[in-house]
Design an enzyme around this catalytic site. Structure first.
Site, PDB file in Angstrom:
ATOM      1  N   PRO A 140       0.793  -1.235   0.000  1.00  0.00           N
ATOM      2  CA  PRO A 140       0.000   0.000   0.000  1.00  0.00           C
ATOM      3  C   PRO A 140       0.823   1.281   0.000  1.00  0.00           C
ATOM      4  CG  PRO A 140      -0.020  -1.006   2.171  1.00  0.00           C
ATOM      5  CD  PRO A 140       0.635  -1.992   1.254  1.00  0.00           C
ATOM      6  N   LYS A 141       2.105   1.199   0.313  1.00  0.00           N
ATOM      7  CA  LYS A 141       2.927   2.411   0.339  1.00  0.00           C
ATOM      8  C   LYS A 141       3.757   2.577  -0.933  1.00  0.00           C
ATOM      9  CE  LYS A 141       2.964   3.003   5.294  1.00  0.00           C
ATOM     10  NZ  LYS A 141       3.727   3.324   6.515  1.00  0.00           N
ATOM     11  N   ASN A 142       3.360   1.831  -1.955  1.00  0.00           N
ATOM     12  CA  ASN A 142       4.025   1.933  -3.249  1.00  0.00           C
ATOM     13  C   ASN A 142       3.317   3.007  -4.083  1.00  0.00           C
ATOM     14  OD1 ASN A 142       4.888   1.615  -5.925  1.00  0.00           O
ATOM     15  ND2 ASN A 142       5.150  -0.594  -5.707  1.00  0.00           N
ATOM     16  N   ASP A 194      -3.600   0.529   8.550  1.00  0.00           N
ATOM     17  CA  ASP A 194      -2.742   1.701   8.376  1.00  0.00           C
ATOM     18  C   ASP A 194      -3.598   2.845   7.836  1.00  0.00           C
ATOM     19  OD1 ASP A 194      -0.853   3.606   7.907  1.00  0.00           O
ATOM     20  OD2 ASP A 194       0.342   2.445   6.486  1.00  0.00           O
TER      21      ASP A 194
END
Length: 374
Positions: A140-142, A194
């Site tokens: 998800p943090k890409n 998150d």
């Protein structure tokens, strides 16, 4: 078993991080063949790739530090370079980009080339949305994944708008597309537990802005803040909602936000996010007002500071707010004492407080000089 050409990819590494294993991802999708086929072979052994000469990475004649890439990584990227040089936008090129992304999901060029293939092939973007879904949930943090989804949603919306349907049906379908994407962002946050992922929030703000879906965002933010009052991302999004729904800021909107924020600070006084949000409405700048213009703010500051048994235990955010208020009133000596206190209680920013002291003294000196000349 994993295809030989994929050995050495991120899925070949034991990891407890955000990226799930390749085998898990593909087995969930029913994509793990029971018997070996061409897709299990290295690219050099696949019949459909015999017309392509792979291009190895050129590190120059005297490379300083040669990276030891896994064999599978080297081969996939060598064929990817060859495809780019041929300017080929075929179905096999599209599948190749998926393999490149499997090895390195942050590879901007692979995502970009994939979009070009999708465009040329007029591919099913709903299916592509499913491809991006796997990556957004696993990584998800890409940033590349979220940007890819943004592109897909934009293309899908444009296709709907250019259809021959009735305008009311088009507007409804476009709005539903945007709403589903907002629900998707919420789902990804919940799956990964998150709620402070910058890339996901950036995507949400894009969708809300592009599709004009601001009406329910304030309620959404307040739900998040009820779960975690320190969620700085939610506070930031709240301000974005205010700027896009009540700007220029009305007195009613300001009072509403001050009242809401004050109530949250009373629940948790040492919440930097809430104090920063409050400060966004006061001071110098567009749609800001002086710190002493809203009586409720001074009452809040006094109440919070009164909770401490001694000055050294006072909430530093309230101390700074009081200093801001005293500066506006011209109470230079009192404001300086607040900054001296902050130098003791907030030592990590002692240089900043020294700067605030020097700045206030400079301003006070200039004002005194002007007064003497008059």
């Amino acid at each position: 078993l994993k295809p030989r050409w994929l050995q050495g990819s991120r899925s070949d590494q034991a990891s407890s991080g955000a990226c799930a294993l390749w085998s898990r991802r593909h087995s969930q999708l029913g994509e793990m063949p029971a018997m070996a086929d061409d897709a299990d072979l290295p690219y050099s052994e696949r019949p459909e790739w015999q017309d392509v000469e792979p291009i190895a990475q050129d590190d120059g004649p005297h490379p300083l530090a040669v990276i030891r890439y896994p064999p599978g990584f080297q081969e996939v990227h060598s064929y990817f370079r060859a495809v780019q040089q041929r300017n080929e936008f075929s179905d096999r090129a599209l599948k190749l980009t998926a393999d490149v992304i499997e090895h390195n999901s942050a590879n901007y060029t692979a995502w970009y080339y994939r979009r070009r293939c999708l465009k040329e092939l007029k591919s099913d973007l709903q299916k592509e949305l499913e491809f991006a879904d796997k990556w957004a949930r696993d990584c998800p943090k890409n940033y590349q994944v979220w940007y890819h989804r943004r592109w897909i949603i934009t293309e899908m919306a444009d296709a709907i708008r250019s259809s021959s349907k009735e305008q009311d049906d088009i507007d409804k379908e476009v709005k539903e597309l945007g709403q589903r994407e907002l629900e998707y962002h919420t789902d990804v946050m919940q799956v990964n537990d998150d709620y402070k992922n910058y890339n996901g929030w950036s995507h949400r703000q894009f969708i809300v802005s592009k599709f004009g879906l601001w009406d329910k965002e304030m309620m959404f933010v307040e739900d998040l803040l009820r779960d975690d009052i320190r969620n700085n991302s939610a506070w930031n999004h709240r301000y974005t909602v205010v700027k896009n729904t009540n700007w220029p800021l009305t007195q009613e909107a300001r009072e509403r936000e001050v009242e809401y924020t004050a109530a949250q600070i009373r629940k948790c006084a040492n919440n930097e996010s809430a104090w920063n949000y409050l400060a966004a409405f006061f001071g110098d700048g567009q749609c800001k007002v002086p710190w002493d213009s809203v009586p409720a703010v001074e009452t809040l500051i006094d109440d919070v500071l009164a909770q401490a048994s001694c000055p050294e235990q006072q909430c530093r955010y309230a101390v700074e707010a009081r200093a801001n208020l005293q500066e506006v009133r011209g109470q230079v000596k009192e404001a300086l004492s607040q900054y001296e206190l902050l130098k003791k209680t907030d030592k990590i920013r002692v240089n900043y407080w020294d700067w605030r002291i020097a700045l206030l003294q400079s301003r006070a000196g200039k004002q005194t000089g002007v007064a003497c000349q008059e």
